[in-house]
Design a protein around this motif. Sequence first.
Motif, PDB file in Angstrom:
ATOM      1  N   ASN A 163       0.810  -1.219   0.000  1.00  0.00           N
ATOM      2  CA  ASN A 163       0.000   0.000   0.000  1.00  0.00           C
ATOM      3  C   ASN A 163       0.840   1.264   0.000  1.00  0.00           C
ATOM      4  O   ASN A 163       1.950   1.300   0.535  1.00  0.00           O
ATOM      5  CB  ASN A 163      -0.935  -0.007   1.211  1.00  0.00           C
ATOM      6  N   HIS A 164       0.267   2.298  -0.597  1.00  0.00           N
ATOM      7  CA  HIS A 164       0.939   3.598  -0.664  1.00  0.00           C
ATOM      8  C   HIS A 164      -0.084   4.686  -0.361  1.00  0.00           C
ATOM      9  O   HIS A 164      -1.240   4.587  -0.781  1.00  0.00           O
ATOM     10  CB  HIS A 164       1.540   3.787  -2.057  1.00  0.00           C
ATOM     11  N   ALA A 165       0.347   5.724   0.341  1.00  0.00           N
ATOM     12  CA  ALA A 165      -0.586   6.749   0.822  1.00  0.00           C
ATOM     13  C   ALA A 165      -1.370   7.408  -0.307  1.00  0.00           C
ATOM     14  O   ALA A 165      -2.517   7.808  -0.114  1.00  0.00           O
ATOM     15  CB  ALA A 165       0.168   7.804   1.622  1.00  0.00           C
ATOM     16  N   THR A 166      -0.774   7.560  -1.497  1.00  0.00           N
ATOM     17  CA  THR A 166      -1.480   8.223  -2.600  1.00  0.00           C
ATOM     18  C   THR A 166      -1.580   7.335  -3.834  1.00  0.00           C
ATOM     19  O   THR A 166      -1.765   7.821  -4.949  1.00  0.00           O
ATOM     20  CB  THR A 166      -0.797   9.546  -2.984  1.00  0.00           C
ATOM     21  N   ASP A 167      -1.434   6.041  -3.671  1.00  0.00           N
ATOM     22  CA  ASP A 167      -1.536   5.094  -4.781  1.00  0.00           C
ATOM     23  C   ASP A 167      -0.509   5.372  -5.876  1.00  0.00           C
ATOM     24  O   ASP A 167      -0.741   5.057  -7.052  1.00  0.00           O
ATOM     25  CB  ASP A 167      -2.953   5.108  -5.402  1.00  0.00           C
ATOM     26  N   ASP A 168       0.613   5.978  -5.520  1.00  0.00           N
ATOM     27  CA  ASP A 168       1.640   6.276  -6.518  1.00  0.00           C
ATOM     28  C   ASP A 168       2.199   4.964  -7.085  1.00  0.00           C
ATOM     29  O   ASP A 168       2.726   4.143  -6.329  1.00  0.00           O
ATOM     30  CB  ASP A 168       2.766   7.087  -5.873  1.00  0.00           C
ATOM     31  N   PRO A 169       2.073   4.753  -8.404  1.00  0.00           N
ATOM     32  CA  PRO A 169       2.480   3.461  -8.982  1.00  0.00           C
ATOM     33  C   PRO A 169       3.931   3.098  -8.696  1.00  0.00           C
ATOM     34  O   PRO A 169       4.258   1.938  -8.416  1.00  0.00           O
ATOM     35  CB  PRO A 169       2.247   3.656 -10.483  1.00  0.00           C
ATOM     36  N   ARG A 170       4.816   4.094  -8.727  1.00  0.00           N
ATOM     37  CA  ARG A 170       6.219   3.823  -8.479  1.00  0.00           C
ATOM     38  C   ARG A 170       6.458   3.405  -7.022  1.00  0.00           C
ATOM     39  O   ARG A 170       7.252   2.505  -6.733  1.00  0.00           O
ATOM     40  CB  ARG A 170       7.028   5.086  -8.822  1.00  0.00           C
ATOM     41  N   GLY A 171       5.727   4.040  -6.115  1.00  0.00           N
ATOM     42  CA  GLY A 171       5.827   3.693  -4.695  1.00  0.00           C
ATOM     43  C   GLY A 171       5.290   2.294  -4.424  1.00  0.00           C
ATOM     44  O   GLY A 171       5.878   1.523  -3.661  1.00  0.00           O
ATOM     45  N   MET A 401      -0.604   3.438   4.488  1.00  0.00           N
ATOM     46  CA  MET A 401      -1.878   3.949   3.977  1.00  0.00           C
ATOM     47  C   MET A 401      -3.014   3.673   4.973  1.00  0.00           C
ATOM     48  O   MET A 401      -3.777   4.565   5.325  1.00  0.00           O
ATOM     49  CB  MET A 401      -2.192   3.317   2.623  1.00  0.00           C
ATOM     50  N   LEU A 402      -3.130   2.449   5.445  1.00  0.00           N
ATOM     51  CA  LEU A 402      -4.231   2.091   6.349  1.00  0.00           C
ATOM     52  C   LEU A 402      -3.927   2.430   7.811  1.00  0.00           C
ATOM     53  O   LEU A 402      -4.798   2.333   8.663  1.00  0.00           O
ATOM     54  CB  LEU A 402      -4.571   0.604   6.212  1.00  0.00           C
ATOM     55  N   ASN A 403      -2.684   2.837   8.081  1.00  0.00           N
ATOM     56  CA  ASN A 403      -2.327   3.298   9.428  1.00  0.00           C
ATOM     57  C   ASN A 403      -2.554   2.245  10.507  1.00  0.00           C
ATOM     58  O   ASN A 403      -3.251   2.479  11.497  1.00  0.00           O
ATOM     59  CB  ASN A 403      -3.104   4.567   9.789  1.00  0.00           C
ATOM     60  N   TYR A 404      -2.004   1.076  10.296  1.00  0.00           N
ATOM     61  CA  TYR A 404      -2.021   0.059  11.338  1.00  0.00           C
ATOM     62  C   TYR A 404      -0.779  -0.797  11.161  1.00  0.00           C
ATOM     63  O   TYR A 404      -0.063  -0.661  10.165  1.00  0.00           O
ATOM     64  CB  TYR A 404      -3.301  -0.779  11.270  1.00  0.00           C
ATOM     65  N   GLN A 405      -0.505  -1.672  12.134  1.00  0.00           N
ATOM     66  CA  GLN A 405       0.662  -2.530  12.036  1.00  0.00           C
ATOM     67  C   GLN A 405       0.238  -3.973  11.805  1.00  0.00           C
ATOM     68  O   GLN A 405      -0.636  -4.490  12.512  1.00  0.00           O
ATOM     69  CB  GLN A 405       1.525  -2.452  13.297  1.00  0.00           C
TER      70      GLN A 405
ATOM     71  N   ASP B 192     -22.235   3.450   6.646  1.00  0.00           N
ATOM     72  CA  ASP B 192     -20.933   3.799   6.072  1.00  0.00           C
ATOM     73  C   ASP B 192     -20.951   3.692   4.552  1.00  0.00           C
ATOM     74  O   ASP B 192     -20.241   4.418   3.863  1.00  0.00           O
ATOM     75  CB  ASP B 192     -19.839   2.894   6.641  1.00  0.00           C
ATOM     76  N   SER B 193     -21.755   2.772   4.015  1.00  0.00           N
ATOM     77  CA  SER B 193     -21.813   2.610   2.560  1.00  0.00           C
ATOM     78  C   SER B 193     -22.533   3.779   1.896  1.00  0.00           C
ATOM     79  O   SER B 193     -22.585   3.869   0.680  1.00  0.00           O
ATOM     80  CB  SER B 193     -22.509   1.300   2.200  1.00  0.00           C
ATOM     81  N   GLU B 194     -23.103   4.684   2.705  1.00  0.00           N
ATOM     82  CA  GLU B 194     -23.771   5.865   2.152  1.00  0.00           C
ATOM     83  C   GLU B 194     -22.869   7.100   2.211  1.00  0.00           C
ATOM     84  O   GLU B 194     -23.338   8.224   2.042  1.00  0.00           O
ATOM     85  CB  GLU B 194     -25.074   6.129   2.917  1.00  0.00           C
ATOM     86  N   ARG B 195     -21.571   6.851   2.467  1.00  0.00           N
ATOM     87  CA  ARG B 195     -20.624   7.968   2.511  1.00  0.00           C
ATOM     88  C   ARG B 195     -19.539   7.763   1.462  1.00  0.00           C
ATOM     89  O   ARG B 195     -19.281   6.646   1.034  1.00  0.00           O
ATOM     90  CB  ARG B 195     -19.911   8.046   3.872  1.00  0.00           C
ATOM     91  N   ASN B 196     -18.885   8.870   1.102  1.00  0.00           N
ATOM     92  CA  ASN B 196     -17.642   8.772   0.340  1.00  0.00           C
ATOM     93  C   ASN B 196     -16.521   9.331   1.190  1.00  0.00           C
ATOM     94  O   ASN B 196     -16.738  10.187   2.039  1.00  0.00           O
ATOM     95  CB  ASN B 196     -17.750   9.535  -0.980  1.00  0.00           C
ATOM     96  N   CYS B 197     -15.333   8.798   0.957  1.00  0.00           N
ATOM     97  CA  CYS B 197     -14.207   9.125   1.826  1.00  0.00           C
ATOM     98  C   CYS B 197     -12.997   9.550   1.019  1.00  0.00           C
ATOM     99  O   CYS B 197     -12.703   8.976  -0.032  1.00  0.00           O
ATOM    100  CB  CYS B 197     -13.866   7.891   2.669  1.00  0.00           C
ATOM    101  N   VAL B 198     -12.314  10.564   1.502  1.00  0.00           N
ATOM    102  CA  VAL B 198     -10.990  10.921   0.986  1.00  0.00           C
ATOM    103  C   VAL B 198     -10.043  10.783   2.175  1.00  0.00           C
ATOM    104  O   VAL B 198     -10.215  11.475   3.181  1.00  0.00           O
ATOM    105  CB  VAL B 198     -10.962  12.364   0.443  1.00  0.00           C
ATOM    106  N   SER B 199      -9.098   9.853   2.077  1.00  0.00           N
ATOM    107  CA  SER B 199      -8.248   9.614   3.234  1.00  0.00           C
ATOM    108  C   SER B 199      -6.807  10.065   2.980  1.00  0.00           C
ATOM    109  O   SER B 199      -6.463  10.476   1.875  1.00  0.00           O
ATOM    110  CB  SER B 199      -8.289   8.137   3.625  1.00  0.00           C
ATOM    111  N   ASN B 200      -6.008   9.980   4.020  1.00  0.00           N
ATOM    112  CA  ASN B 200      -4.584  10.315   3.929  1.00  0.00           C
ATOM    113  C   ASN B 200      -4.317  11.744   3.507  1.00  0.00           C
ATOM    114  O   ASN B 200      -3.446  12.019   2.697  1.00  0.00           O
ATOM    115  CB  ASN B 200      -3.876   9.368   2.965  1.00  0.00           C
TER     116      ASN B 200
END
Lengths: 463, 246
Positions: A163-171, A401-405, B192-200
């Motif tokens: 996983n990558h925080a912004t889905d950057d293909p290179r990352g 990206m998902l912020n867990y370990q 939750d399925s009725e929301r959209n999310c922008v994360s990070n």
Amino acid sequence: MYAQDLAGTHYAFRDLKALLAAATPFRSGDQLAGVAAQSAEQRVAARYVLADLPLKTFLEDLVVPYETDEVTRLIVDSHDRAAFAPIAHLTVGAFREWLLANETDGEALRAIAPGVTPEMAAAVCKLMRNQDLIAMARKISVTSAFRTTLGLPRRLSVRLQPNHATDDPRGVAASILDGLLMGCGDAVIGVNPATDNVETARTLLDLIDELRQRLDIPTQSCVLTHVTNTMELIELGAPVDLTFQSIAGTEAANRGFGVDLALLREAHDATLALGRNPLGDNVMYFETGQGSALSGGAHHGVDQQTLEARAYAVARPFRPLLVNTVVGFIGPEYLYDGKQITRAGLEDHFCGKLMGLPMGVDVCYTNHAAADQDDMDDLLTLLGVAGVNFVMGVPGADDVMLNYQSTSFHDALYVREVLGLKPAPEFEAWLSGIGLLDSAGRVAQVGQSREAQRRLLAHLADG
Amino acid sequence: MAEVPATDPLEVLRQATTARVALGRAGQGLPTAPMLAFQLAHARARDAVHAVLDTEALRVALEGEVIVVESAAPDRATYLADPDLGRRLAEGTAALPCGDHDLAVVVGDGLSATAVQAHVPAVVAALRLRLAGWTIAPVVVARQARVALGDSIGEALGAKAVVVLIGERPGLSAADSLGAYITWDPKPGRRDSERNCVSNIRWPGGLAPDQAADKIAWLLTEARRMGMTGVALKDRETPGSFLPPG
């Protein structure tokens, strides 16, 4: 009404779901739902009652109503009476002893799997100590195949999770290559996208598929996006190997995920029709986790471990390649600490295997839970002994990206080393062929595999 | 502790991602330096979970009217153990000003007050630029908040949509990551399925405030067009499409 007298105290449980909930080892999620036992003694009283309960009870007394829940209808309508016959006369307590008996081998366990309902699995699980869950699961081998064969004895596979925080293909590519250099990725190369953008998912699928073909890696790819996105990707002609979906144990909880059984059937058929799976007909990847139904307000007063087993009933008809219980992801309100996470991981792995599913476990925790990497080491080791099909491989165990370990590539190498486990045979042959294994059969250190390294890293240099 | 050679061929991996790649090995395990670095990051994340939101600093940084409210969770320990309390307003919360609002903006501490403090003012400012035609209710800042708290706040404000900007649970590399949850027709009981999310949302390292505001504005515009949010609203936004001309 179910009841038990213990040294003069009368314990009564108003119905089957109350009994199951009270018998469950303590965890914060059941406490939150208001279904946990009121005292330690009441918990054991519930186990006494449960031990004497005939398995047949679970076919008649339903914890979630048949009329209003399609998961219950699936469980009841698809129950295999012939497979159930050898255990039909047993109580839950006797079932535990039957499972542990030396005479009950892998073949016998495979035969009864279609006759075991999730509620039966959950009930016997509640009577088991951790060592029972390990010893039992170890006897059951559930294999599945796509381009690799997973779940064979003495093998442990890894989902490479780049996983990558912004889905950057290179990352994403960098994390994939790091994992491959560490001998991981034989279960799937599966990325969680940061957004549910269909074009981004397409880009990531193309990236993994191109890498796989260029390096001739025997594995499968997956972008873990909503099932409707994957169906759209299939229509667009994207290289979809597996269809992913999070599922839960009640109709209402699944609706919270935006799915129902009909939609899953449609997705399964569309994925299978692509015909990209040379070794087997397992094309689905499901994720589950205790607490998801309560989290969605859809638990019907049933304890979270029983509901989790019902999620496996949802998965079962689709003959998935991978079922992954993301055990510590949901947070401390459901599994408070390392002890509860460990217990839940062993329960989920056992119940899934008993029901005939190819179980993997995301051995993981979040930063608001009272757990750390030592707890993960313990659970990973226990699951390795129990014969888990696959675990996660995240760079440095830190999902950015998902912020867990979760578990790392290093962790996978560790558990394979201490328990003498190998990757999937097709993948092991590839590792050997490309020069990534040393003379002892271990994944080579960086300096020992220069040619393989050069070949893999060249991919990143080229873009 | 072993030094990484200057000509490490794996340096190319480190350049490409903030993930913990190319850590080296001691046998099958981690070398000591990356093992300790991990433990330090975990310690910081544990500390971030318990950080307290400075609502006065936010009030100053957010231009315009700001209303501060509390959820029904009285403290952090209760908040962590019982998420439902974080989804409801505290008893005795003063009535919110109901009006003909297109959008409510709710700022919640969530699991990282650090993220809210660092990124919310820039995201809200960037969002205002992109939503010039929308009437926006006073920003509501909520302590001990979960995402669904925005449903009752949005409903009370009479807003057609709500965007909840909330601290995501801290990871090791990112203890300051912000999430944005967009819900059309907010009211208690939304799934939750009725929301959209922008994360990070965080900068550097994640989505910059301008990028995040582009995505949020795109989702809001689509939500208004379709009259819904959730899994039916697919994110097909192309970058840059919402910067106003000039």
